[in-house]
Write a protein that holds these residues in place. Structure first.
Motif, short mmCIF file in Angstrom:
data_model
loop_
_atom_site.label_atom_id
_atom_site.label_comp_id
_atom_site.label_asym_id
_atom_site.label_seq_id
_atom_site.Cartn_x
_atom_site.Cartn_y
_atom_site.Cartn_z
N PRO A 76 0.82 -1.22 0.00
CA PRO A 76 0.00 0.00 0.00
C PRO A 76 0.86 1.27 0.00
CG PRO A 76 -0.76 -1.56 1.65
CD PRO A 76 0.55 -2.07 1.18
N LYS A 77 0.42 2.26 -0.77
CA LYS A 77 1.10 3.56 -0.75
C LYS A 77 0.82 4.26 0.57
CE LYS A 77 1.13 4.33 -5.75
NZ LYS A 77 0.70 5.23 -6.86
N ARG B 111 7.06 -0.46 12.72
CA ARG B 111 7.01 -1.88 13.10
C ARG B 111 5.69 -2.51 12.67
NH1 ARG B 111 7.19 -4.30 19.31
NH2 ARG B 111 6.28 -6.31 18.81
N THR B 112 4.60 -1.79 12.87
CA THR B 112 3.29 -2.31 12.49
C THR B 112 3.20 -2.55 10.99
OG1 THR B 112 2.25 -1.15 14.35
CG2 THR B 112 0.81 -1.84 12.55
N TYR B 113 3.69 -1.59 10.20
CA TYR B 113 3.62 -1.73 8.75
C TYR B 113 4.51 -2.87 8.27
CZ TYR B 113 1.62 2.97 9.11
OH TYR B 113 0.86 4.06 9.44
N THR B 114 5.70 -3.00 8.86
CA THR B 114 6.62 -4.07 8.46
C THR B 114 6.02 -5.44 8.79
OG1 THR B 114 8.54 -2.62 8.83
CG2 THR B 114 8.95 -4.99 8.73
N ASP B 115 5.44 -5.56 9.97
CA ASP B 115 4.78 -6.82 10.34
C ASP B 115 3.69 -7.17 9.34
OD1 ASP B 115 6.37 -7.10 12.53
OD2 ASP B 115 4.83 -6.63 14.02
N VAL C 255 1.15 -10.61 6.21
CA VAL C 255 -0.02 -10.79 5.34
C VAL C 255 0.39 -11.35 3.98
CG1 VAL C 255 -1.89 -9.59 4.15
CG2 VAL C 255 -1.35 -9.02 6.52
N ASN C 256 1.40 -10.76 3.37
CA ASN C 256 1.82 -11.22 2.05
C ASN C 256 2.35 -12.66 2.09
OD1 ASN C 256 1.51 -9.06 -0.06
ND2 ASN C 256 2.66 -7.88 1.43
N LEU C 257 3.24 -12.94 3.03
CA LEU C 257 3.88 -14.26 3.05
C LEU C 257 2.95 -15.34 3.56
CD1 LEU C 257 7.51 -13.37 4.20
CD2 LEU C 257 6.67 -13.88 1.90
N THR C 258 2.05 -15.00 4.48
CA THR C 258 1.08 -15.99 4.95
C THR C 258 0.19 -16.44 3.80
OG1 THR C 258 1.03 -15.22 7.25
CG2 THR C 258 -0.93 -16.37 6.45
N ARG C 259 -0.28 -15.49 3.03
CA ARG C 259 -1.13 -15.85 1.89
C ARG C 259 -0.34 -16.61 0.82
NH1 ARG C 259 -5.97 -11.74 0.58
NH2 ARG C 259 -6.54 -11.15 2.69
#
Length: 216
Positions: free
Chosen positions: A70-71, A178-182, A187-191
């Motif tokens: 996301p931008k 930290r929140t954005y990096t998590d 989200v990306n790698l779990t999916r």
């Protein structure tokens, strides 16, 4: 009036008990003299999911909207079982923030980067903004209540020495980063891992095992 927003109900009760004056308790806030003390339930807001940025009509996970970067990250009220009171509590916080007689809003999140952004998000969402402008929001002064412990003496001393919220902007930046990096990793790698294997595989930070491996 001075509005104090605690990270959780137990902290709000401790703050109210330490203030001088008779308490008037409501379901979502406590009034003590010139102070109004309200609270969050920890994280009232969470980052929106991938479909918020890259819609998928059938709502199912798909490789077509991966990866998602996301931008600008957007937040929404927490959803899920047991979260029925989240919307009601945020509306109470927003109502107190917007009171005409409230001229100072105090961030009483836990004394760390996570606590800093939990309450900041409540304040920003109360005024429909994505930023705080130099310690002000909605024309009201923003302050920080920093509590290394919750003894009555510490609370009273901290209340009498409130600092400008802008002094904690760097701490907030750490918390948001930290929140954005998590989110980007988790989200990306779990999916990706789940879609590739056909089995739900949750990917995220694993601090304790890594520290233990380094220690060993």
């Amino acid at each position: 009036m001075i509005l104090i927003i605690a990270e959780k109900p137990s902290l709000a009760r401790n703050i109210a008990a330490a203030l001088d004056g008779r308490q008037f308790k409501g379901n979502e806030f406590i009034t003590v003299g010139n102070y109004i003390v309200t609270w969050a339930f920890g994280h009232l807001f969470g980052l929106c999911d991938i479909e918020h940025y890259n819609p998928n009509p059938d709502g199912r996970w798909t490789m077509k909207n991966l990866p998602c970067f996301p931008k600008q990250f957007d937040y929404e009220l927490r959803k899920g079982q047991g979260d029925d009171g989240v919307k009601r509590q945020f509306e109470a916080i927003m109502s107190q923030c917007q009171r005409p007689d409230v001229d100072v809003i105090v961030n009483a999140g836990d004394s760390d980067r996570e606590g800093e952004i939990i309450v900041r998000l409540c304040i920003m969402k109360s005024f429909g903004t994505d930023t705080l402008s130099r310690g002000n929001c909605g024309g009201k002064r923003l302050c920080r209540l920093w509590l290394p412990d919750q003894t009555p003496e510490t609370i009273r001393a901290a209340v009498s020495e409130l600092k400008d919220e802008s002094e904690y902007d760097n701490l907030a930046d750490e918390g948001f980063a930290r929140t954005y990096t998590d989110w980007l990793y988790g989200v990306n790698l779990t999916r990706f891992a789940t879609l590739k294997t056909g089995t739900l595989l949750r990917v995220g930070r694993v601090i304790v095992p890594i520290v233990k491996a380094i220690y060993d």
